[in-house]
Design a protein around this motif. Sequence first.
Motif, PDB file in Angstrom:
ATOM      1  N   THR A   1       0.849  -1.195   0.000  1.00 55.56           N
ATOM      2  CA  THR A   1       0.000   0.000   0.000  1.00 55.56           C
ATOM      3  C   THR A   1       0.881   1.241   0.000  1.00 55.56           C
ATOM      4  O   THR A   1       1.751   1.381   0.858  1.00 55.56           O
ATOM      5  N   GLN A   2       0.630   2.111  -0.962  1.00 53.78           N
ATOM      6  CA  GLN A   2       1.432   3.316  -1.122  1.00 53.78           C
ATOM      7  C   GLN A   2       0.511   4.533  -1.159  1.00 53.78           C
ATOM      8  O   GLN A   2      -0.631   4.443  -1.582  1.00 53.78           O
ATOM      9  N   PRO A   3       1.014   5.700  -0.706  1.00 55.86           N
ATOM     10  CA  PRO A   3       0.190   6.922  -0.780  1.00 55.86           C
ATOM     11  C   PRO A   3       0.046   7.398  -2.221  1.00 55.86           C
ATOM     12  O   PRO A   3       0.999   7.353  -3.002  1.00 55.86           O
ATOM     13  N   ILE A   4      -1.140   7.865  -2.572  1.00 55.56           N
ATOM     14  CA  ILE A   4      -1.403   8.375  -3.928  1.00 55.56           C
ATOM     15  C   ILE A   4      -0.756   9.748  -4.080  1.00 55.56           C
ATOM     16  O   ILE A   4      -0.827  10.578  -3.175  1.00 55.56           O
ATOM     17  N   SER A   5      -0.140   9.973  -5.229  1.00 57.49           N
ATOM     18  CA  SER A   5       0.474  11.260  -5.539  1.00 57.49           C
ATOM     19  C   SER A   5      -0.131  11.828  -6.814  1.00 57.49           C
ATOM     20  O   SER A   5      -0.589  11.081  -7.680  1.00 57.49           O
ATOM     21  N   VAL A   6      -0.130  13.141  -6.906  1.00 54.61           N
ATOM     22  CA  VAL A   6      -0.683  13.847  -8.058  1.00 54.61           C
ATOM     23  C   VAL A   6       0.407  14.740  -8.634  1.00 54.61           C
ATOM     24  O   VAL A   6       1.113  15.429  -7.891  1.00 54.61           O
ATOM     25  N   GLU A   7       0.554  14.713  -9.944  1.00 56.11           N
ATOM     26  CA  GLU A   7       1.553  15.545 -10.611  1.00 56.11           C
ATOM     27  C   GLU A   7       0.918  16.854 -11.060  1.00 56.11           C
ATOM     28  O   GLU A   7      -0.101  16.864 -11.754  1.00 56.11           O
ATOM     29  N   LEU A   8       1.523  17.964 -10.658  1.00 54.95           N
ATOM     30  CA  LEU A   8       1.017  19.296 -10.979  1.00 54.95           C
ATOM     31  C   LEU A   8       2.087  20.082 -11.740  1.00 54.95           C
ATOM     32  O   LEU A   8       3.277  19.784 -11.633  1.00 54.95           O
ATOM     33  N   THR A   9       1.651  21.082 -12.456  1.00 53.92           N
ATOM     34  CA  THR A   9       2.562  21.979 -13.170  1.00 53.92           C
ATOM     35  C   THR A   9       2.687  23.269 -12.381  1.00 53.92           C
ATOM     36  O   THR A   9       1.688  23.924 -12.092  1.00 53.92           O
ATOM     37  N   GLY A  10       3.912  23.616 -12.027  1.00 55.38           N
ATOM     38  CA  GLY A  10       4.131  24.819 -11.239  1.00 55.38           C
ATOM     39  C   GLY A  10       5.241  25.671 -11.802  1.00 55.38           C
ATOM     40  O   GLY A  10       5.860  25.348 -12.819  1.00 55.38           O
ATOM     41  N   LYS A  11       5.508  26.775 -11.133  1.00 53.34           N
ATOM     42  CA  LYS A  11       6.593  27.668 -11.518  1.00 53.34           C
ATOM     43  C   LYS A  11       7.086  28.401 -10.280  1.00 53.34           C
ATOM     44  O   LYS A  11       6.378  28.536  -9.277  1.00 53.34           O
ATOM     45  N   ILE A  12       8.336  28.882 -10.360  1.00 56.90           N
ATOM     46  CA  ILE A  12       8.943  29.623  -9.264  1.00 56.90           C
ATOM     47  C   ILE A  12       8.419  31.054  -9.278  1.00 56.90           C
ATOM     48  O   ILE A  12       8.420  31.720 -10.330  1.00 56.90           O
ATOM     49  N   VAL A  13       7.966  31.527  -8.113  1.00 56.17           N
ATOM     50  CA  VAL A  13       7.440  32.891  -8.003  1.00 56.17           C
ATOM     51  C   VAL A  13       8.138  33.592  -6.851  1.00 56.17           C
ATOM     52  O   VAL A  13       8.846  32.985  -6.042  1.00 56.17           O
ATOM     53  N   LEU A  14       7.938  34.906  -6.788  1.00 56.90           N
ATOM     54  CA  LEU A  14       8.524  35.717  -5.722  1.00 56.90           C
ATOM     55  C   LEU A  14       7.880  35.421  -4.378  1.00 56.90           C
ATOM     56  O   LEU A  14       6.668  35.178  -4.289  1.00 56.90           O
ATOM     57  N   ASP A  15       8.692  35.431  -3.343  1.00 54.77           N
ATOM     58  CA  ASP A  15       8.152  35.418  -1.993  1.00 54.77           C
ATOM     59  C   ASP A  15       7.755  36.852  -1.648  1.00 54.77           C
ATOM     60  O   ASP A  15       8.596  37.761  -1.706  1.00 54.77           O
ATOM     61  N   PRO A  16       6.485  37.111  -1.310  1.00 53.04           N
ATOM     62  CA  PRO A  16       6.066  38.501  -1.072  1.00 53.04           C
ATOM     63  C   PRO A  16       6.768  39.160   0.102  1.00 53.04           C
ATOM     64  O   PRO A  16       6.781  40.394   0.194  1.00 53.04           O
ATOM     65  N   GLY A  17       7.355  38.358   0.992  1.00 62.58           N
ATOM     66  CA  GLY A  17       8.026  38.948   2.144  1.00 62.58           C
ATOM     67  C   GLY A  17       9.494  39.237   1.920  1.00 62.58           C
ATOM     68  O   GLY A  17      10.034  40.188   2.496  1.00 62.58           O
ATOM     69  N   SER A  18      10.173  38.437   1.097  1.00 62.92           N
ATOM     70  CA  SER A  18      11.616  38.605   0.913  1.00 62.92           C
ATOM     71  C   SER A  18      12.006  38.999  -0.508  1.00 62.92           C
ATOM     72  O   SER A  18      13.186  39.177  -0.789  1.00 62.92           O
ATOM     73  N   GLY A  19      11.040  39.149  -1.415  1.00 59.74           N
ATOM     74  CA  GLY A  19      11.326  39.569  -2.784  1.00 59.74           C
ATOM     75  C   GLY A  19      10.530  40.803  -3.135  1.00 59.74           C
ATOM     76  O   GLY A  19       9.571  41.172  -2.447  1.00 59.74           O
ATOM     77  N   GLY A  20      10.932  41.465  -4.200  1.00 64.37           N
ATOM     78  CA  GLY A  20      10.213  42.673  -4.585  1.00 64.37           C
ATOM     79  C   GLY A  20      10.511  43.086  -6.009  1.00 64.37           C
ATOM     80  O   GLY A  20      11.458  42.600  -6.641  1.00 64.37           O
ATOM     81  N   ARG A  21       9.690  44.005  -6.511  1.00 65.02           N
ATOM     82  CA  ARG A  21       9.854  44.575  -7.846  1.00 65.02           C
ATOM     83  C   ARG A  21      10.097  46.077  -7.725  1.00 65.02           C
ATOM     84  O   ARG A  21       9.547  46.738  -6.835  1.00 65.02           O
ATOM     85  N   VAL A  22      10.888  46.596  -8.636  1.00 65.07           N
ATOM     86  CA  VAL A  22      11.162  48.031  -8.696  1.00 65.07           C
ATOM     87  C   VAL A  22      10.531  48.555  -9.976  1.00 65.07           C
ATOM     88  O   VAL A  22      10.888  48.116 -11.077  1.00 65.07           O
ATOM     89  N   GLN A  23       9.580  49.504  -9.843  1.00 61.27           N
ATOM     90  CA  GLN A  23       8.866  50.060 -10.981  1.00 61.27           C
ATOM     91  C   GLN A  23       9.072  51.563 -11.037  1.00 61.27           C
ATOM     92  O   GLN A  23       9.269  52.219  -9.995  1.00 61.27           O
ATOM     93  N   ALA A  24       9.013  52.095 -12.243  1.00 65.88           N
ATOM     94  CA  ALA A  24       9.144  53.534 -12.420  1.00 65.88           C
ATOM     95  C   ALA A  24       7.837  54.221 -12.037  1.00 65.88           C
ATOM     96  O   ALA A  24       6.755  53.767 -12.427  1.00 65.88           O
ATOM     97  N   MET A  25       7.947  55.299 -11.289  1.00 69.56           N
ATOM     98  CA  MET A  25       6.758  56.062 -10.897  1.00 69.56           C
ATOM     99  C   MET A  25       6.360  57.076 -11.961  1.00 69.56           C
ATOM    100  O   MET A  25       5.202  57.481 -12.039  1.00 69.56           O
ATOM    101  N   ILE A  26       7.324  57.491 -12.786  1.00 70.58           N
ATOM    102  CA  ILE A  26       7.061  58.485 -13.808  1.00 70.58           C
ATOM    103  C   ILE A  26       7.679  58.022 -15.125  1.00 70.58           C
ATOM    104  O   ILE A  26       8.561  57.162 -15.144  1.00 70.58           O
ATOM    105  N   ALA A  27       7.207  58.580 -16.206  1.00 64.71           N
ATOM    106  CA  ALA A  27       7.815  58.310 -17.511  1.00 64.71           C
ATOM    107  C   ALA A  27       9.028  59.212 -17.678  1.00 64.71           C
ATOM    108  O   ALA A  27       9.009  60.393 -17.301  1.00 64.71           O
ATOM    109  N   GLY A  28      10.098  58.644 -18.206  1.00 64.22           N
ATOM    110  CA  GLY A  28      11.301  59.448 -18.373  1.00 64.22           C
ATOM    111  C   GLY A  28      12.452  58.641 -18.925  1.00 64.22           C
ATOM    112  O   GLY A  28      12.273  57.550 -19.477  1.00 64.22           O
ATOM    113  N   ARG A  29      13.658  59.198 -18.761  1.00 62.84           N
ATOM    114  CA  ARG A  29      14.878  58.605 -19.288  1.00 62.84           C
ATOM    115  C   ARG A  29      15.730  58.087 -18.136  1.00 62.84           C
ATOM    116  O   ARG A  29      15.907  58.765 -17.127  1.00 62.84           O
TER     117      ARG A  29
END
Length: 377
Positions: free
Chosen positions: A78-106
């Motif tokens: 007897t073995q535990p049933i497993s399910v295969e899923l498709t995933g991807k690596i994402v940012l941790d909201p607590g230790s990762g972040g994005r830097v975005q421009a607040m204004i249009a410019g150079r």
Amino acid sequence: MKNPARIKRLPLPLAACLVFGMSTGNLFAHEGHKHDDAPPPPLVRGDGPQRLADGSVFLPKPTQRQLALRTTLAEAGTQPISVELTGKIVLDPGSGGRVQAMIAGRVEAPPEGIASLGQSVKKGELLARVHPAVSPLERGGQTAQAAELRAALGVAEKRLARLRELEATVARKDIDAAEADVQSLRERQAAISRSLSHHDDLRAPVSGVVAAANVVAGQVVEARDVLFEIIDPSNLRVEALAYDPRLAADIAAAWGSAGPGQEVLLAFVGAGRSLREQAIPLLFRVEGGNATLALNQPLKVIAQTRSQVKGVPLPAAAIVKNGANQDIVWIKTAAELFQSRPVRMQALDGTRVAVVDGLAGGERVVVNGAALLNQVR
């Protein structure tokens, strides 16, 4: 030579009996002997590896050692049933972040230079600067407004000076109002001056490693463009989609596979309550492993449930494909003979599967070198 004319002719009944006896003599056996029909042994041409007419493979012992073939005795359980899923690596909201421009410019480089890929940064560190894109008409209007404020400030300062000279004869409230006007004009002029030379400083929101840098010096960007992504490599998340809502309450453990030999251990964090692409998003935390992970990298997630299934546990390398694209295993039927067997399997974890149909306990299954054995023709 004897004369043919002298050869005596046998009587017809006797000749017929002789012919009948010669044609049927092999149908009778001596007493104690049996000539039962038995399946002939497989025909082997030479002593090299070859696939026989019945689909089995003849593989000599020296070749088995050369291919490092290993077998194991199948044991059902007897073995535990497993399910295969498709995933991807994402940012941790607590230790990762994005830097975005607040204004249009150079984009312009700060004195330390623009942050590059793989660079370690600290929270608050300057990554780049964006100078606002201002049209000549807007800049002319700001310059004219600054000139008007300078003129008004000069008039207000002279009026304040006269009132202070007449302090003994002028009400105190008039002097206070003049001082307030001067202070207001000075602040408005400073604000206009700053706006003429304003630039948006892009700073790191968290400490980590620059995972994505989408800017170069002189590039023109729009507001809300993602210019940098910062991650903590030791604290990543995996997001997978489950099309069965009941799976979220039945997960006991999980593994992730980024490729052969790259396995990671996952810990279930939680499930969303809103459908995404007709599926429930599941979030896992990367606990450890030997895989080098990158942001948005696809990952095969094996979620082990609390449900059980009866089957034969085998390494995943023991399952190969035949010409009809069926999952098969190779059974060792003799010292140098191997027979393929179609099976139906269920994933157990990142390295093992459970054969739930097509394989009985007590059979010797090839668990190492099955892919090479499958290529024998």
